[in-house]
Write a protein that holds these residues in place. Structure first.
Motif, PDB file in Angstrom:
ATOM      1  N   MET A   1       0.833  -1.202   0.000  1.00 54.71           N
ATOM      2  CA  MET A   1       0.000   0.000   0.000  1.00 54.71           C
ATOM      3  C   MET A   1       0.876   1.264   0.000  1.00 54.71           C
ATOM      4  SD  MET A   1      -3.417   0.358   2.285  1.00 54.71           S
ATOM      5  CE  MET A   1      -3.172  -1.276   2.928  1.00 54.71           C
ATOM      6  N   ARG A   2       0.528   2.217  -0.811  1.00 58.80           N
ATOM      7  CA  ARG A   2       1.321   3.453  -0.902  1.00 58.80           C
ATOM      8  C   ARG A   2       0.806   4.476   0.087  1.00 58.80           C
ATOM      9  NH1 ARG A   2       5.009   0.788  -3.141  1.00 58.80           N
ATOM     10  NH2 ARG A   2       4.464  -0.084  -5.178  1.00 58.80           N
ATOM     11  N   SER A   3       1.693   5.281   0.590  1.00 61.58           N
ATOM     12  CA  SER A   3       1.213   6.341   1.472  1.00 61.58           C
ATOM     13  C   SER A   3       1.308   7.696   0.769  1.00 61.58           C
ATOM     14  CB  SER A   3       2.001   6.340   2.779  1.00 61.58           C
ATOM     15  OG  SER A   3       3.298   6.801   2.529  1.00 61.58           O
ATOM     16  N   ILE A   4       0.361   8.541   1.124  1.00 62.12           N
ATOM     17  CA  ILE A   4       0.259   9.857   0.509  1.00 62.12           C
ATOM     18  C   ILE A   4       0.355  10.895   1.613  1.00 62.12           C
ATOM     19  CG2 ILE A   4      -1.249  11.404  -0.780  1.00 62.12           C
ATOM     20  CD1 ILE A   4      -2.545   8.952  -1.993  1.00 62.12           C
ATOM     21  N   THR A   5       1.337  11.781   1.492  1.00 66.95           N
ATOM     22  CA  THR A   5       1.509  12.815   2.503  1.00 66.95           C
ATOM     23  C   THR A   5       1.115  14.159   1.918  1.00 66.95           C
ATOM     24  OG1 THR A   5       3.330  11.567   3.439  1.00 66.95           O
ATOM     25  CG2 THR A   5       3.160  13.877   4.091  1.00 66.95           C
ATOM     26  N   ILE A   6       0.223  14.835   2.614  1.00 63.75           N
ATOM     27  CA  ILE A   6      -0.159  16.181   2.191  1.00 63.75           C
ATOM     28  C   ILE A   6      -0.157  17.053   3.436  1.00 63.75           C
ATOM     29  CG2 ILE A   6      -2.631  15.533   2.260  1.00 63.75           C
ATOM     30  CD1 ILE A   6      -3.036  17.643  -0.002  1.00 63.75           C
ATOM     31  N   GLY A   7       0.633  18.106   3.405  1.00 69.43           N
ATOM     32  CA  GLY A   7       0.767  18.938   4.596  1.00 69.43           C
ATOM     33  C   GLY A   7       1.303  18.102   5.745  1.00 69.43           C
ATOM     34  N   GLU A   8       0.594  18.113   6.883  1.00 72.00           N
ATOM     35  CA  GLU A   8       1.051  17.399   8.069  1.00 72.00           C
ATOM     36  C   GLU A   8       0.530  15.964   8.113  1.00 72.00           C
ATOM     37  OE1 GLU A   8       2.784  19.479  10.831  1.00 72.00           O
ATOM     38  OE2 GLU A   8       3.100  20.251   8.806  1.00 72.00           O
ATOM     39  N   SER A   9      -0.385  15.630   7.198  1.00 73.87           N
ATOM     40  CA  SER A   9      -1.078  14.334   7.310  1.00 73.87           C
ATOM     41  C   SER A   9      -0.567  13.319   6.308  1.00 73.87           C
ATOM     42  CB  SER A   9      -2.578  14.523   7.066  1.00 73.87           C
ATOM     43  OG  SER A   9      -3.035  15.713   7.648  1.00 73.87           O
ATOM     44  N   THR A  10      -0.612  12.060   6.725  1.00 71.95           N
ATOM     45  CA  THR A  10      -0.264  10.968   5.818  1.00 71.95           C
ATOM     46  C   THR A  10      -1.406   9.962   5.795  1.00 71.95           C
ATOM     47  OG1 THR A  10       2.087  11.246   6.217  1.00 71.95           O
ATOM     48  CG2 THR A  10       1.392   9.122   5.356  1.00 71.95           C
ATOM     49  N   PHE A  11      -1.794   9.564   4.597  1.00 75.15           N
ATOM     50  CA  PHE A  11      -2.892   8.615   4.433  1.00 75.15           C
ATOM     51  C   PHE A  11      -2.394   7.439   3.630  1.00 75.15           C
ATOM     52  CE2 PHE A  11      -4.710  12.954   4.222  1.00 75.15           C
ATOM     53  CZ  PHE A  11      -5.363  12.952   5.444  1.00 75.15           C
ATOM     54  N   SER A  12      -3.089   6.284   3.770  1.00 72.86           N
ATOM     55  CA  SER A  12      -2.679   5.202   2.885  1.00 72.86           C
ATOM     56  C   SER A  12      -3.704   5.014   1.790  1.00 72.86           C
ATOM     57  CB  SER A  12      -2.430   3.915   3.658  1.00 72.86           C
ATOM     58  OG  SER A  12      -3.549   3.650   4.457  1.00 72.86           O
ATOM     59  N   CYS A  13      -3.167   4.838   0.601  1.00 72.30           N
ATOM     60  CA  CYS A  13      -3.962   4.713  -0.612  1.00 72.30           C
ATOM     61  C   CYS A  13      -4.277   3.233  -0.789  1.00 72.30           C
ATOM     62  CB  CYS A  13      -3.108   5.240  -1.766  1.00 72.30           C
ATOM     63  SG  CYS A  13      -3.972   5.463  -3.301  1.00 72.30           S
ATOM     64  N   GLN A  14      -5.552   2.872  -0.722  1.00 72.44           N
ATOM     65  CA  GLN A  14      -5.946   1.466  -0.880  1.00 72.44           C
ATOM     66  C   GLN A  14      -5.633   1.007  -2.301  1.00 72.44           C
ATOM     67  OE1 GLN A  14      -7.167  -0.089   1.814  1.00 72.44           O
ATOM     68  NE2 GLN A  14      -7.108   1.838   2.956  1.00 72.44           N
TER      69      GLN A  14
END
Ligand SMILES: Cc1cc2nc3c(=O)[nH]c(=O)nc-3n(C[C@H](O)[C@H](O)[C@H](O)COP(=O)(O)OP(=O)(O)OC[C@H]3O[C@@H](n4cnc5c(N)ncnc54)[C@H](O)[C@@H]3O)c2cc1C
Ligand code: HEM
Ligand code: FES
Lengths: 325, 130
Positions: A1-14
């Motif tokens: 799973m790839r992670s996406i960081t935008i600003g202060e937050s990081t999310f994982s891309c399903q």
């Protein structure tokens, strides 16, 4: 799973999710429309790795080069750190090392920086003075070894920033410089393509950088520059341009004055009128338009109608803040 | 809508027309015609020509039977502002004219032009908010 960081937050891309879907699922507000890579509403920029090529289809070449991509069709191939187009990266400090009048109205300002700084000639930066007042100015030189940035700044009567530069700014002062922005710059490839450049007043700044860049990269097609102003105070670098035209067979320079009753050896008329009437068709041309917003928008449309492809028209409108009266 | 455009030769209209490359070739030609047409150019605010051109690309992709996520409601919403400005059937006809002329200019065979025109025509009521 790839992670996406935008600003202060990081999310994982399903798996199977696009960047847009991930962000919307996480309630990050991202403009979007067609969700199929056409309307460009979801334009974003990758701050670290190159985005997948398929997520850049249809974008202007200069934006592709700067790692812009469309979130709705981006399936990340690696972890990504991304930003919305108006979220800015880091700024640097730069020191005024030269300040010189080009005409009674236009100042040539040269800054020197110490830190790493990437830019294309013709892009613009936001200059911030110590009290925070900030304005955009276009870079007039090409990246070289000496770590300098050159600007041509026109004084507006009572203009806060430009008058300050003109009257008060001293050599040795530190200014804050944003990262370089904008897609109005030269890219190599298609060296035989004819170029038409039209600028008014200090709109010559980005064009000067673009021309220097094109010539340094051995652009072989004809390069036609039309520089215009109402009066002589807006025309500058006339000798430099003539010398350049003498040195490079493919570079052609026309200075235009639109004001009435001015005695000069220059062509009379508005630069964009002269440019458009002197060229039969712009089909296959690359077009650069910089300076007065009205000139830029009008000429953009006319250049398109005259055959230039939308993707081949690069513009920088020098929007001035309108002060409420 | 586009799914029903499967042709006998197992190739979609979009594929026959040349897919994305065909849309790219058509968009400048089509948009130039629209901007030059005094009957309809007032609907195409050109403050941001780049964005407008991208939307015309969405239009052409749809008319070419290409992949798109638009439904009737989307078409209504996309044109509601224009209906308020007076968009009517005569304007719709003008756009159909330019679509046909663009494809002729690109030497697309008549039968494929007819198919693209039929797709565009099928959106008439939604576009006009009827
Ligand atoms: C992308 C971009 C690139 C730019 N690049 C350059 C550049 O390379 N060189 C450059 O000189 N500028 C450039 N500009 C313009 C610059 O950012 C400033 O807007 C400009 O210098 C005026 O700022 P100011 O603080 O002096 O004026 P402000 O204090 O912001 O006031 C401007 C005031 O002047 C009035 N005004 C506007 N035009 C005129 C006019 N022609 N004569 C008299 N009054 C007028 C406005 O109504 C307003 O009240 C660029 C702008 C943009 C958006
Ligand atoms: C023939 C059938 C038509 C189809 C299939 C169609 C399709 C589309 C599509 C897909 C979009 C993009 C929507 C979005 O994502 O924002 C759009 C936008 C637009 N269409 Fe149409 N259209 C049609 C007819 C017309 C007509 C007749 C006019 C005006 C004369 C028109 C003017 C516009 C304009 C101005 C926009 C941009 C709206 C905006 O600025 O947001 N269209 N159309
Ligand atoms: S939402 Fe239209 S390009 Fe991404």
């Amino acid at each position: 799973m790839r992670s996406i960081t935008i600003g202060e937050s990081t999310f994982s891309c399903q798996p199977d999710e696009t960047v847009l879907e991930t962000l919307l699922r996480e309630n990050v507000q991202i403009p979007n429309g067609c969700r199929q890579g056409l309307c460009q509403a979801c334009l974003m920029r990758s701050l670290d790795n190159s985005p997948p090529v398929s997520a850049q289809a249809g974008l202007k070449d200069t934006l592709q080069k700067q790692n812009y991509f469309l979130a709705c069709v981006c399936h990340p191939e690696q972890d990504m750190t991304i930003a919305l187009p108006n979220q800015r990266g880091a700024s640097i400090e730069a020191c005024v090392i030269r300040k010189q009048l080009l005409t009674p109205d236009i100042v040539h300002l040269v800054l020197e920086y110490q830190t790493q700084f990437n830019f294309f000639a013709g892009q613009f930066v936001n200059l911030k003075r110590p009290d925070g007042l900030t304005r955009s100015y276009s870079i007039a030189n090409i990246p070289q070894h000496e770590n300098i940035l050159e600007f041509h700044i026109r004084r507006l009567p009572n203009g806060q920033f430009s008058s300050w530069v003109y009257d008060e700014l001293e050599v040795g002062t530190l200014l804050t410089v944003s990262e370089a922005q904008g897609s109005c710059h030269y890219l190599p490839g298609r060296e035989e393509q004819p170029l038409m450049l039209v600028g008014t007043g200090s709109g010559l700044a980005p064009l000067y950088g673009i021309i220097a860049d094109a010539l340094a990269q051995n652009h072989s097609g004809p390069i036609h520059l039309f520089h215009g102003s109402r009066d002589l105070n807006g025309l500058y670098f006339i000798d430099e341009m003539r010398e350049l035209a003498a040195e490079f067979d493919n570079f052609h320079y026309t200075a235009c004055l639109s004001g009435e009753d001015i005695e000069s050896g220059h062509v009379r008329g508005r630069a964009h009128d002269i440019a458009l009437s002197s060229i039969e068709t712009l089909s296959g041309w690359r077009v650069f338009l910089c300076g007065h917003p009205e000139m830029v928008n009008q000429t953009k449309r006319m250049a398109f109608m005259k055959g230039a492809s939308m993707g081949d028209i690069y513009t920088d409108a020098f929007h001035v803040l309108q002060v409420e009266k | 809508m586009s799914d029903s455009q499967e042709s006998t030769a197992n190739q979609t209209l979009y594929e026959k027309l040349g897919g994305e490359a065909a849309v790219n070739a058509a968009v400048d030609i089509f948009y130039r015609k629209v901007l030059a047409d005094y009957r309809i150019n007032r609907f195409f605010d050109n403050s941001d020509m780049e964005k407008q051109a991208a939307k015309q690309k969405a239009f052409l992709t749809m008319a070419f039977g290409g992949p798109n996520n638009y439904n009737g409601t989307d078409m209504r919403n996309a044109h509601a502002r224009l209906v308020k400005m007076g968009l009517n059937s005569s304007h719709f006809d003008a756009v159909m004219e330019h679509l046909g002329a663009t494809l002729i200019e690109l030497s697309v065979p008549q039968e494929l032009i007819a198919q693209a025109a039929a797709i565009a025509e099928s959106t008439r009521n939604d576009v006009l908010g009827k």
